[in-house]
Design a protein around this motif. Structure first.
Motif, PDB file in Angstrom:
ATOM      1  N   ARG A 123       0.842  -1.194   0.000  1.00  0.00           N
ATOM      2  CA  ARG A 123       0.000   0.000   0.000  1.00  0.00           C
ATOM      3  C   ARG A 123       0.881   1.249   0.000  1.00  0.00           C
ATOM      4  O   ARG A 123       1.805   1.355   0.797  1.00  0.00           O
ATOM      5  CB  ARG A 123      -0.929   0.026   1.213  1.00  0.00           C
ATOM      6  CG  ARG A 123      -1.891  -1.160   1.280  1.00  0.00           C
ATOM      7  CD  ARG A 123      -2.836  -1.037   2.453  1.00  0.00           C
ATOM      8  NE  ARG A 123      -3.664  -2.212   2.583  1.00  0.00           N
ATOM      9  CZ  ARG A 123      -4.812  -2.408   1.946  1.00  0.00           C
ATOM     10  NH1 ARG A 123      -5.254  -1.465   1.114  1.00  0.00           N
ATOM     11  NH2 ARG A 123      -5.505  -3.500   2.097  1.00  0.00           N
ATOM     12  N   ALA A 157       0.573   5.745  -0.605  1.00  0.00           N
ATOM     13  CA  ALA A 157      -0.331   6.894  -0.686  1.00  0.00           C
ATOM     14  C   ALA A 157       0.499   8.162  -0.817  1.00  0.00           C
ATOM     15  O   ALA A 157       1.613   8.249  -0.297  1.00  0.00           O
ATOM     16  CB  ALA A 157      -1.234   6.978   0.535  1.00  0.00           C
ATOM     17  N   LEU A 169      -3.659   7.767   7.768  1.00  0.00           N
ATOM     18  CA  LEU A 169      -3.951   8.506   6.536  1.00  0.00           C
ATOM     19  C   LEU A 169      -5.065   9.521   6.761  1.00  0.00           C
ATOM     20  O   LEU A 169      -4.981  10.670   6.296  1.00  0.00           O
ATOM     21  CB  LEU A 169      -4.336   7.526   5.428  1.00  0.00           C
ATOM     22  CG  LEU A 169      -4.312   8.054   3.988  1.00  0.00           C
ATOM     23  CD1 LEU A 169      -2.904   8.467   3.610  1.00  0.00           C
ATOM     24  CD2 LEU A 169      -4.831   6.994   3.036  1.00  0.00           C
ATOM     25  N   ARG A 227      -4.753  13.757  -3.202  1.00  0.00           N
ATOM     26  CA  ARG A 227      -4.685  12.470  -2.507  1.00  0.00           C
ATOM     27  C   ARG A 227      -4.722  11.354  -3.534  1.00  0.00           C
ATOM     28  O   ARG A 227      -5.577  11.326  -4.410  1.00  0.00           O
ATOM     29  CB  ARG A 227      -5.856  12.313  -1.530  1.00  0.00           C
ATOM     30  CG  ARG A 227      -5.903  10.966  -0.811  1.00  0.00           C
ATOM     31  CD  ARG A 227      -6.977  10.982   0.250  1.00  0.00           C
ATOM     32  NE  ARG A 227      -7.065   9.700   0.932  1.00  0.00           N
ATOM     33  CZ  ARG A 227      -7.808   9.486   2.019  1.00  0.00           C
ATOM     34  NH1 ARG A 227      -8.518  10.483   2.532  1.00  0.00           N
ATOM     35  NH2 ARG A 227      -7.838   8.309   2.593  1.00  0.00           N
ATOM     36  N   ASN A 228      -3.788  10.421  -3.393  1.00  0.00           N
ATOM     37  CA  ASN A 228      -3.699   9.299  -4.328  1.00  0.00           C
ATOM     38  C   ASN A 228      -3.274   8.053  -3.552  1.00  0.00           C
ATOM     39  O   ASN A 228      -2.269   8.074  -2.838  1.00  0.00           O
ATOM     40  CB  ASN A 228      -2.690   9.596  -5.444  1.00  0.00           C
ATOM     41  CG  ASN A 228      -2.661   8.499  -6.490  1.00  0.00           C
ATOM     42  OD1 ASN A 228      -3.601   7.707  -6.593  1.00  0.00           O
ATOM     43  ND2 ASN A 228      -1.595   8.427  -7.256  1.00  0.00           N
ATOM     44  N   GLN A 229      -4.055   6.980  -3.660  1.00  0.00           N
ATOM     45  CA  GLN A 229      -3.774   5.733  -2.968  1.00  0.00           C
ATOM     46  C   GLN A 229      -3.633   4.598  -3.977  1.00  0.00           C
ATOM     47  O   GLN A 229      -4.356   4.549  -4.977  1.00  0.00           O
ATOM     48  CB  GLN A 229      -4.900   5.388  -1.982  1.00  0.00           C
ATOM     49  CG  GLN A 229      -5.033   6.340  -0.813  1.00  0.00           C
ATOM     50  CD  GLN A 229      -6.162   5.942   0.109  1.00  0.00           C
ATOM     51  OE1 GLN A 229      -7.168   6.640   0.236  1.00  0.00           O
ATOM     52  NE2 GLN A 229      -6.010   4.815   0.771  1.00  0.00           N
ATOM     53  N   ILE A 275       3.605   6.337   3.056  1.00  0.00           N
ATOM     54  CA  ILE A 275       2.806   7.547   2.877  1.00  0.00           C
ATOM     55  C   ILE A 275       3.768   8.704   2.601  1.00  0.00           C
ATOM     56  O   ILE A 275       4.630   9.002   3.421  1.00  0.00           O
ATOM     57  CB  ILE A 275       1.942   7.857   4.104  1.00  0.00           C
ATOM     58  CG1 ILE A 275       0.985   6.688   4.404  1.00  0.00           C
ATOM     59  CG2 ILE A 275       1.151   9.137   3.895  1.00  0.00           C
ATOM     60  CD1 ILE A 275       0.177   6.885   5.664  1.00  0.00           C
TER      61      ILE A 275
END
Length: 332
Positions: A88, A90, A147, A159-161, A233
């Motif tokens: 993951r 972000a 987050l 915001r980009n995940q 992140i």
């Protein structure tokens, strides 16, 4: 005879009656004993049944309470997927009033979640506003919470995940690591049994190659474990521009127009100066070439001896000319 017969018959019925009465009393005593025992047994059984029922009620209550606590815990924490490996990442851009203060809060949020702070950079833009960029690594189970905390620190601009499932890759690497370890162990066993020097040298080269492959696989496995256990992140913080007190966005006036025209005039002069500076070297070289041609080269060139309207001169002198008609008659 009658008297004897009568006495005999009177004795026997008395003995039989006593025996019958004793048997009746014995049966009655046994019946009373059985009833008391049955009553006590029934009381004990009822008590035991009551205890079992109470224990069952308590157990059901505990199970119900445990179920409620489990339900609460399941609501608080998202379910964990066993056997699934996800990377993951972000990217966040947040506009805040005070960049250093927001940066400290971001560090604290990551450390409280059990994560770490990675690369960090801080600078200022052309207007003097401070901006920072920091990389945070947090555990997967606290990823969503951290987050949301970071996004709520100010005004969210971007915001980009991303979530990448690498379960197949993790399983493949683990299988290859096991196979490679077994291969290395077999080569070592062969080396222990080898007697010839040539065989030992060949097995050493093979062992070195297989150990290198194993180390590469272990490094890949460690990288996958790190990226799947900790989410990444990337947080960018920008400072909110503060307008001065009493500032009003009025319509432009005469002074604004003069200032704008002067700025355009200065800009034009600047571009003219740039153009002149770009052409000046070529103009200087061209002027030098013209000067050399006019002063040095052209005077040394041979001039023509004839002009366009005059005939060429001869060695005998000039040609005779005929006098006019009046002068010719006088001479005659």
């Amino acid at each position: 005879m009658r008297t004897s017969g009568t006495s005999t018959t009177g004795k026997w019925p008395g003995r039989r009656g006593m025996r019958a009465a004793g048997a009746v009393l014995l049966v009655a005593a046994l019946a009373l004993t059985g009833c008391s025992a049955g009553a006590s047994d029934s009381g004990d059984s009822s008590k035991a049944a009551g205890g079992e029922a109470a224990a069952a009620d308590q157990g059901s209550a505990k199970e119900a309470g445990g179920g409620q606590s489990d339900a609460k815990s399941s609501r608080r924490e998202p379910p964990k997927l066993t056997g699934v490996h996800i990377i993951r990442t972000a990217t966040l851009t947040v506009q805040v009033k005070d960049v250093p203060q927001a940066l400290d809060k971001a560090r604290t949020a990551a450390e409280d979640a059990g994560g770490i702070v990675g690369n960090e950079s801080t600078d200022r833009d052309g207007r003097g506003h401070e901006r920072s960029r920091v990389v945070l690594r947090v555990p997967q189970e606290r990823y969503e919470q951290v987050l949301s905390d970071l996004a709520g620190a100010g005004r969210l601009i971007y915001r980009n995940q991303k979530a990448q499932d690498v379960t197949d890759q993790v399983v493949d690497v683990e299988s290859r690591v096991k196979s490679q370890r077994a291969s290395v162990a077999r080569v070592r066993e062969l080396m222990d049994k080898a007697t010839k020097l040539s065989d030992v040298v060949a097995l050493e080269g093979e062992l070195s190659t297989r150990e290198s492959d194993l180390e590469a696989l272990l490094a890949q496995q460690a990288s996958l474990k790190d990226r799947t256990s900790l989410a990444t992140i990337t947080l960018s913080l920008t400072e909110t521009p503060v307008k001065p007190a009493g500032h009003k966005d009025d319509d432009p006036g005469f002074t604004d127009a003069v200032a704008g025209g002067w700025g355009a005039f200065v800009t034009m002069l600047r571009w003219v100066a740039v153009a002149v500076g770009a052409v000046l070297p070529f103009a200087v070289v061209g002027g030098l070439l013209v000067f050399v041609w006019l002063r040095l080269v052209r005077p040394r060139l041979p001039r023509r001896s004839t002009s366009a309207g005059r005939p060429p001169a001869t060695a005998l002198g000039p040609l005779p000319t005929h006098p006019p008609a009046g002068e010719r008659g006088e001479e005659e």
